[in-house]
Write a protein that holds these residues in place. Structure first.
Motif, mmCIF file in Angstrom:
data_model
loop_
_atom_site.group_PDB
_atom_site.id
_atom_site.type_symbol
_atom_site.label_atom_id
_atom_site.label_comp_id
_atom_site.label_asym_id
_atom_site.label_seq_id
_atom_site.Cartn_x
_atom_site.Cartn_y
_atom_site.Cartn_z
ATOM 1 N N TYR A 133 0.837 -1.204 0.000
ATOM 2 C CA TYR A 133 0.000 0.000 0.000
ATOM 3 C C TYR A 133 0.875 1.259 0.000
ATOM 4 N N TYR A 134 1.930 1.249 0.794
ATOM 5 C CA TYR A 134 2.814 2.422 0.852
ATOM 6 C C TYR A 134 3.535 2.619 -0.484
ATOM 7 N N LYS A 135 3.928 1.522 -1.125
ATOM 8 C CA LYS A 135 4.561 1.632 -2.444
ATOM 9 C C LYS A 135 3.591 2.205 -3.473
ATOM 10 N N PHE A 136 2.346 1.776 -3.379
ATOM 11 C CA PHE A 136 1.323 2.328 -4.279
ATOM 12 C C PHE A 136 1.142 3.831 -4.058
ATOM 13 N N LEU A 137 1.112 4.257 -2.784
ATOM 14 C CA LEU A 137 0.921 5.673 -2.488
ATOM 15 C C LEU A 137 2.136 6.505 -2.858
ATOM 16 N N LEU A 138 3.326 5.918 -2.822
ATOM 17 C CA LEU A 138 4.512 6.665 -3.241
ATOM 18 C C LEU A 138 4.440 7.044 -4.711
ATOM 19 N N GLU A 139 3.705 6.265 -5.492
ATOM 20 C CA GLU A 139 3.579 6.558 -6.920
ATOM 21 C C GLU A 139 2.334 7.382 -7.241
ATOM 22 N N HIS A 140 1.230 7.106 -6.543
ATOM 23 C CA HIS A 140 -0.040 7.719 -6.941
ATOM 24 C C HIS A 140 -0.766 8.418 -5.799
ATOM 25 N N GLY A 141 -0.186 8.503 -4.627
ATOM 26 C CA GLY A 141 -0.877 9.111 -3.493
ATOM 27 C C GLY A 141 -0.323 10.478 -3.151
ATOM 28 N N THR A 142 -1.078 11.190 -2.323
ATOM 29 C CA THR A 142 -0.635 12.505 -1.863
ATOM 30 C C THR A 142 0.289 12.341 -0.657
ATOM 31 N N GLU A 143 0.971 13.423 -0.326
ATOM 32 C CA GLU A 143 1.876 13.375 0.817
ATOM 33 C C GLU A 143 1.110 13.181 2.124
ATOM 34 N N GLU A 144 -0.070 13.775 2.224
ATOM 35 C CA GLU A 144 -0.870 13.600 3.436
ATOM 36 C C GLU A 144 -1.270 12.144 3.609
ATOM 37 N N LYS A 145 -1.683 11.495 2.506
ATOM 38 C CA LYS A 145 -2.086 10.095 2.592
ATOM 39 C C LYS A 145 -0.895 9.209 2.919
ATOM 40 N N GLN A 146 0.259 9.514 2.355
ATOM 41 C CA GLN A 146 1.456 8.736 2.661
ATOM 42 C C GLN A 146 1.814 8.844 4.144
ATOM 43 N N ALA A 147 1.766 10.086 4.672
ATOM 44 C CA ALA A 147 2.083 10.279 6.093
ATOM 45 C C ALA A 147 1.070 9.578 6.982
ATOM 46 N N ASP A 148 -0.194 9.577 6.574
ATOM 47 C CA ASP A 148 -1.236 8.921 7.365
ATOM 48 C C ASP A 148 -1.004 7.415 7.422
ATOM 49 N N VAL A 149 -0.707 6.802 6.274
ATOM 50 C CA VAL A 149 -0.474 5.353 6.241
ATOM 51 C C VAL A 149 0.793 5.002 7.020
ATOM 52 N N LEU A 150 1.796 5.837 6.917
ATOM 53 C CA LEU A 150 3.037 5.567 7.651
ATOM 54 C C LEU A 150 2.819 5.622 9.158
ATOM 55 N N SER A 151 2.079 6.612 9.613
ATOM 56 C CA SER A 151 1.809 6.724 11.054
ATOM 57 C C SER A 151 0.959 5.552 11.542
ATOM 58 N N LYS A 152 -0.035 5.128 10.755
ATOM 59 C CA LYS A 152 -0.855 3.986 11.155
ATOM 60 C C LYS A 152 -0.032 2.706 11.201
ATOM 61 N N CYS A 153 0.901 2.562 10.279
ATOM 62 C CA CYS A 153 1.761 1.378 10.287
ATOM 63 C C CYS A 153 2.625 1.348 11.542
ATOM 64 N N VAL A 154 3.135 2.500 11.946
ATOM 65 C CA VAL A 154 3.954 2.564 13.158
ATOM 66 C C VAL A 154 3.116 2.213 14.381
ATOM 67 N N VAL A 155 1.876 2.689 14.416
ATOM 68 C CA VAL A 155 1.011 2.404 15.563
ATOM 69 C C VAL A 155 0.684 0.909 15.642
ATOM 70 N N ASN A 156 0.399 0.281 14.491
ATOM 71 C CA ASN A 156 0.009 -1.136 14.498
ATOM 72 C C ASN A 156 1.194 -2.083 14.712
ATOM 73 N N GLU A 157 2.411 -1.640 14.389
ATOM 74 C CA GLU A 157 3.611 -2.455 14.574
ATOM 75 C C GLU A 157 3.465 -3.850 13.972
ATOM 76 N N PRO A 158 3.377 -3.969 12.664
ATOM 77 C CA PRO A 158 3.230 -5.304 12.051
ATOM 78 C C PRO A 158 4.477 -6.155 12.277
ATOM 79 N N ARG A 159 4.264 -7.455 12.422
ATOM 80 C CA ARG A 159 5.361 -8.373 12.715
ATOM 81 C C ARG A 159 5.418 -9.563 11.764
ATOM 82 N N HIS A 160 4.430 -9.727 10.914
ATOM 83 C CA HIS A 160 4.386 -10.895 10.051
ATOM 84 C C HIS A 160 4.394 -10.462 8.585
#
Length: 932
Positions: free
Chosen positions: A875-902
């Protein structure tokens, strides 16, 4: 003698059945014409036998199941066992002449009384019948006048009535004449019929099929393949969306579409009929029906309103006004008719109509309000409302309108004081008066209101909010008194209704009152056997879902007070503060939680983590020290202390802690963390020594064998790595990842045959495993053996048809671009809610520039499993090509909060010793670079 023997000519005896003596019950012979006659039924046979036996004075035979026929009036013997039951007491008495005379006398009396009441009864029944028919007229009665007028229709008029769908007789005659015409078939039709059986696969550059001569056909029989492909893609997109919606829990299995009933009804309510949108024929037909209604039942106000609105839609406003005026004359007591008349007229005429309406309906609140709205000056409006109050002093609506017109608060206060005197049971008026008074006077007003309406909870809540406004919320517990008073009056609300009132107070800023309501009412009506903890946890989650965090906080506080040692409630309260509260509140909750549940290492670790993330490393050490005292030799606390020291770059202290942990809490996890720590520091020899020591203690732990093999791989010692993996697979034959590492080692060494052999043995040891099947397919694909890869994929899907990993691999790497969407639709129907499959569908739309749909599918995948790091990376790779900076920052912050491990790629990057100590953002960037 001769005449006696001629019995064949004599009639058969009564109830005679031919052949009954020898067992025959009816038969036919070849001499019979027509169908065979059916013999007597078993019931008829039994009755005949019983009757014959009765004539002979013998008992009925039982050969055919015939039993003695019971008399209908024969009473059961059980009836006489009850001494209170007098039915049949005189069954054995003699019926003599006196009994007969008594019966005739009673019968004559009954007949005489019936004749005396007959006239009045018939009159009453006739009146009731007429009243019912007048109130419920039949359809035929409503159209009686039209039926009577049909008597004047002549035969010619009947004959000229057109058929349905053909309004003129001329068209009918033309169609009949056209059916009798014949035309010669042109040569082009014959040529097309000849060529229809031939196949031509030539396609022009624009996508259309061409004929043999090279010219394009214009008769519509040729196929445009480009249009077909576009339509097919569109249909597949729609089916994919429907399949995704149908895979959810809320949809019905087997349904193709989902309908939102609320949105559907809303769209219907927004539909308005305009004059230009209505067929003239429809208006005429409805006009005839409604005219019949108002003629047959002129006192029916809805009929007049309907025909007036019909004329309004038809654009005949004058006719509409005339109809509704007649309706008002016929139904002077109907509020709706007068209101419709006022609406259809201009302001000047509407005032006159309103005056007439009020004369006929002096106590109609709606008419008085409408008359007030017709006035333009405030003084005139006040005058109308004063007259209305004189006529209807008990109308709350009129008092409220009068108060709203007052600009001076003092005048409004006087009006409300008078209104509460006239209508002491109106809670709205009492509360409005209290809001206009000063706090001291408002308290007096609410006391009066409480005495006037003791069953109203709104007055108690208003009193609690007043105390909060005055700053006395912590001194005076209004809600406790409210619960006692309402309970004595049997006016207590349900728990859900009290929570709704608390949320309303929170929405209006009364936080203390919100907490007081929850604190005093949450446990009301619940016993200890009612699973109170689960009920309160659900209530808190529901409030959080409605963004009412103060209410949820109050619910958790009350639940903690009752269940002080329940770790789950403390964790839920901590999550609430972490997501929607302040850092200080979170620390306070965790401090109280560790005091209440000192044996819960999870609470200690969360508190230490929060301190460490805030930069207070010393305080985090103190927290872990307190945790050691409460939970000695706990491996989680040991490892948390090691992580804290490692992140603080205190390598020696971390190493010492690990050494102590191996001695005091020497679990396999501690040994694994020790080896990983040495590998991160680059101490390969020390890590290898620890691995060998750990394997002596825990030979069945697959991670130790994997780490040993990886260490040898890092040192380019392939034989030793192969030996480690081989020994590990024999010791831990059910470890999927150990088999995968062994296969990849052989593939990396260029020995594909051995890699295939390893995977085959793995599939035998662990059947129906999608990871092993996927790796087998990938080995063949990386070797450019696509045919064998497809064969293996077909076997894998037969063995594991519900694996999203296999379907994703098949769709993206083994199917052609045109076949990806159909395969995706098939996969979504077979696999229920798999994030890997959703990511694959999103990548398909991404490749076809369906950016909005791709984003929707990525978000669906994240909602399904937020712990899957690969989904965040795609999703982040998709937003780096076609998303806005606000959307990229939002997805990045949510990823940090969720702390994926798998995730396949995520784990490979995160567990790489070279990436030790990197943050979630850095790992996400590395994973995005490795995605293909």
């Amino acid at each position: 003698m001769t005449a006696r023997r001629d019995f064949l000519n004599q009639p058969a005896p009564e109830n005679y059945v031919a052949g009954l003596g020898r067992g025959a019950t009816g038969f036919t012979t070849r001499s019979d014409l027509g169908p065979a006659r059916e013999g007597p039924s078993p019931e008829q046979i039994q009755e005949a036998l019983a009757k014959r036996a009765a004539q002979l004075g013998a008992a009925p035979p039982t050969a055919y199941g015939a039993t003695e026929k019971k008399d209908d009036n024969d009473d059961d013997d059980e009836r006489f066992q009850d001494p209170d039951n007098e039915v049949g007491l005189f069954a054995y008495g003699q019926y003599d002449r006196e009994d007969d005379e008594a019966d005739r006398i009673y019968q004559d009396v009954d007949e005489k009384m019936d004749r005396r009441r007959k006239q009045r009864r018939e009159a009453r029944e006739q009146q009731e019948r007429e009243e019912f028919e007048r109130n419920n007229p039949k359809i035929q009665q409503q159209f009686a006048d039209l039926k009577r007028s049909l008597a004047t229709v002549s035969d010619d008029d009947w004959a000229s009535i057109p058929e349905v769908g053909d309004m003129t007789g001329k068209n009918k005659r033309i169609k009949q004449n056209m059916k009798q015409r014949f035309y010669a078939v042109p040569d082009s039709v014959l040529a097309n019929a000849r060529d229809s059986t031939q196949y031509d696969t030539t396609i022009s550059e624009d996508g259309a099929q061409t004929n043999g001569a090279g010219s394009s056909s214009t008769d519509g029989t040729m196929t445009n393949f480009a249009d077909l492909g576009a339509a097919r893609d569109k249909v597949l997109k729609v089916r994919l969306d429907q399949a995704a919606q149908g895979s959810g829990t809320d949809s019905t299995a087997g349904s193709a579409t989902n309908i939102d009933p609320k949105g559907y009804l809303t769209s219907l309510s927004q539909t308005e009929m305009k004059a230009g949108e209505v067929e003239i024929g429809d208006i005429k037909r409805v006009r005839v029906l409604l005219e019949s209604v108002i003629k047959t039942n002129p006192k029916h106000a809805p009929g007049w309103i309907a025909i007036a609105r019909l004329e309004e839609i038809a654009g005949k406003i004058v006719a509409a006004r005339n109809f509704i005026a007649q309706g008002c004359d016929q139904c002077p007591k109907s509020e709706d008719a007068w209101l419709e008349n006022i609406r259809l007229n201009d302001n000047h005429n509407a005032k006159i109509i309103a005056a007439n309406a009020i004369k006929n309906n002096e106590r109609s609140t709606r008419l008085w309000i409408e008359a007030m709205k017709l006035e333009s000056e405030p003084r005139a409006k006040k005058r109308v409302l004063r007259q209305a109050i004189d006529q209807i002093p008990q109308s709350v609506t009129i008092w409220k309108e009068a108060v709203n017109l007052e600009e001076d608060p003092a005048d409004a206060r006087l009006l409300l004081a008078k209104a509460t005197e006239m209508i002491p049971l109106s809670v709205e008026l009492w509360l409005a008066l209290a809001r206009l008074e000063t706090p001291e006077n408002a308290q007096k007003v609410l006391n009066k209101a409480r005495k006037a309406v003791p069953m109203s909870h709104d007055i108690w809540i208003a009193a609690a909010r007043l105390q909060e406004q005055m700053g006395n919320a912590n001194k005076v517990n209004i809600m406790k008194r409210a619960v006692q008073a309402l309970a004595s009056e049997s006016a207590m609300l349900k728990r859900e209704e009290w929570i709704a009132e608390a949320e309303k107070c929170e929405n209006e800023g009364a936080i203390l009152t919100c907490g007081a309501i929850v604190r005093e009412t949450l446990g009301y009506g619940l016993d200890e056997d009612d699973d109170r903890k689960d009920v309160w946890m659900e209530d808190a989650k529901a409030s959080i879902a409605r963004d009412k965090f103060e209410t949820a906080r109050a619910i958790y506080a009350y639940a903690i007070r009752v269940f002080v040692n329940k770790k789950s409630i403390w964790l839920a309260a901590a999550d609430l503060e972490r997501n929607h509260g302040s850092k200080e509140a979170l620390w306070q909750i965790l401090e109280k939680a560790t005091e209440a549940c000192p044996q819960s290492e999870v609470l200690w670790l969360q508190l230490a983590k929060e301190k460490w993330q805030a930069g207070e490393i010393d305080n985090a050490r103190r927290v872990l020290g307190r945790a050691f005292k409460q939970n000695p030799n706990n491996e989680d606390i040991w490892l948390a202390a090691v992580k804290l020291e490692a992140d603080a770059k205190q390598t020696e202290q971390a190493r010492e802690l690990l050494s102590t942990a191996r001695e005091e809490a020497g679990t396999d996890r501690v040994w694994i963390k020790s080896i990983a720590f040495e590998r991160q520091l680059g101490n390969t020899e020390r890590a290898l020594a620890l691995v060998n020591q750990g394997l002596q203690l825990y030979p069945k732990v697959d991670k130790l064998w994997m780490m040993k093999g990886q260490i040898y791989e890092g040192l380019n010692k392939v034989p030793q790595a192969r030996q480690a993996y081989g020994t590990g697979t024999r010791a831990c034959s059910k470890s999927v990842f150990l088999w995968l590492l062994a296969s990849r080692l052989e593939e990396k060494a260029g020995i594909l045959v051995k890699a295939r052999s390893v995977l085959e043995r793995a599939r035998l040891a662990i059947p129906k495993n999608p990871e092993l099947w996927t790796e087998s397919v990938r080995v063949e694909r990386r070797a450019k053996n696509i045919t064998q890869a497809k064969v293996l994929m077909a076997k894998a899907l037969q063995e594991v048809p519900s694996s999203g990993l296999l379907w994703a691999e098949n769709i993206w790497n083994l199917e052609s671009r045109t076949q990806r969407k159909p395969r995706s639709l098939e996969a979504i129907k077979k696999v229920d809610n798999d994030p890997l499959l959703f990511v694959t569908v999103a990548r398909i739309f991404w490749a076809e520039r369906g950016l909005e749909k791709a984003m929707n599918w990525f978000e669906k995948a994240i909602v399904l499993d937020s712990d899957l790091g690969d989904t965040w990376a795609w999703y982040y790779k998709f937003l780096l090509e076609h998303g806005t900076e606000e959307k990229q920052a939002d997805v990045l912050s949510k990823c940090v909060v969720n702390e994926p491990r798998h995730g396949e790629v995520w784990q490979a990057v995160a567990k790489d010793p070279a990436n030790a100590g990197k943050s979630i953002e850095q790992i996400l960037g590395s994973v995005v670079e490795r995605l293909e």
